[in-house]
Design an enzyme around this catalytic site. Sequence first.
Site, short mmCIF file in Angstrom:
data_model
loop_
_atom_site.label_atom_id
_atom_site.label_comp_id
_atom_site.label_asym_id
_atom_site.label_seq_id
_atom_site.Cartn_x
_atom_site.Cartn_y
_atom_site.Cartn_z
N SER A 261 0.50 11.57 -2.87
CA SER A 261 1.88 11.84 -2.50
C SER A 261 2.15 13.35 -2.44
CB SER A 261 2.79 11.14 -3.51
OG SER A 261 4.00 10.87 -2.91
N HIS B 213 3.32 2.48 -2.24
CA HIS B 213 3.03 3.89 -2.50
C HIS B 213 2.48 4.04 -3.93
CE1 HIS B 213 3.68 8.13 -1.71
NE2 HIS B 213 4.35 8.27 -2.84
#
Length: 427
Positions: free
Chosen positions: A263, A405
Amino acid sequence: MVAAMTSFLRVSAILTVLSGAALAQPAGYNYDESKVGTYTLPDPLVMQNGTRVRDAASWEKLRRPEILELFATQVYGRTPKGQVRPRFEVTSSEKNALGGTATRKQITVHFTQKPDGPKMDILLYVPSSARKPVPVFVGLNFTGNHTVNADPGIKLADVWVKEKKQKGDEKSRGSAASRYQIEKIIARGYAVASIYYGDIEPDFKGGLPYGVRPLFYRAGQTAPAADEWGALGAWAWGLSRAVDYFATDKDIDAKHVALIGHSRLGKAALWAGAQDKRFAIVISNDSGEGGAALSRRNFGETIERLNTSFPHWFCANYRKYNGHPEQMPVDQHMLLALIAPRPLYVASAEEDVWADPRGEFLSAVAAGPVFELLGKRGLGISEMPAVGRPVAGRDIGYHIRTGKHDVTAYDWEQYLSFADLHFGRKQ
Ligand code: GCU
């Protein structure tokens, strides 16, 4: 085309299921593939003055530095050189960690002589059974070194909770362990190192004074200039200081350092890997906008949103491109190209539409010509692979997995195999 349609339909189906309150990504952004529009990517092999790059030497001498400079001045900000000489203090070394499978070392990297100045702690595990020196995976963590494994010997980190520094607590030990897969990495014969990113600079708008950037101020300077580094640049710099340490540790093979980031820390990892060729493999896990994903594709997060929600991450010049990614002299495939000829892995997650999985994939595809010019193998495909079908065996790796995610055991399986292949280790 069929493959592309199939995965597009899957993404739309997920969005339908997740629409409303459960949607993991902000509303008001485009998640509709048919609304992406058309765009033209800058060619990584054409110089700003229009000259085509035809050989490896011209890439290395001319185009690569040009692209690096553009990312430095327009996107992440320049990283100052020199001035800070880190001092390494090995604060503990324990041979029987993780049930006797590893040595646990903890190293404090002092960035200044001042006792209250910024410093970062490296948590390092070295497999007991491996022949030394061993290759190492390194990455930053979000929540403190003590959260990456339940090992009671890990020093509790001081962590930033919003804008306050607090002593990490016992309860949070190992709370993020699934993302770091320490035992699995050790079992595969690799060392692994993790560093809390808040040690280098805390992640909030007013965090600048607490991190490393002020150490580099020129006389009278009170803030970085428009083309100087943001927090992502600081985190990337910290990663390079970990490699400085590895070079001093006889257990570690500093020529085989695999860098991984998830990320925002994937954005930082790509930028670190672009600037510092000592990272022998670079892995981007769900890094999204401002990381691996193409900015010119109007899908998911945008430059404007990045600069608004996280004004401290990039350099001030990056704001010029709010709403105008097409005016950037670069796009993110060129950041990926800066890793070449070193192996690069880009990974996406099916439900992580905010990060634009297709944009991450297409970026890896578009970096391919640079790898090929340097005698390496790009992805070799132009349509997205099916979910759970990694593209392996080449110098660029890619997968999209099911789920959200995150970093999972599945992701690590692919990264370990990729490292085995490129570091010439038996599988
Ligand atoms: C936010 C941000 C992303 C970033 C992510 C993360 O979602 O918009 O750009 O990658 O946080 O770091 O988890």
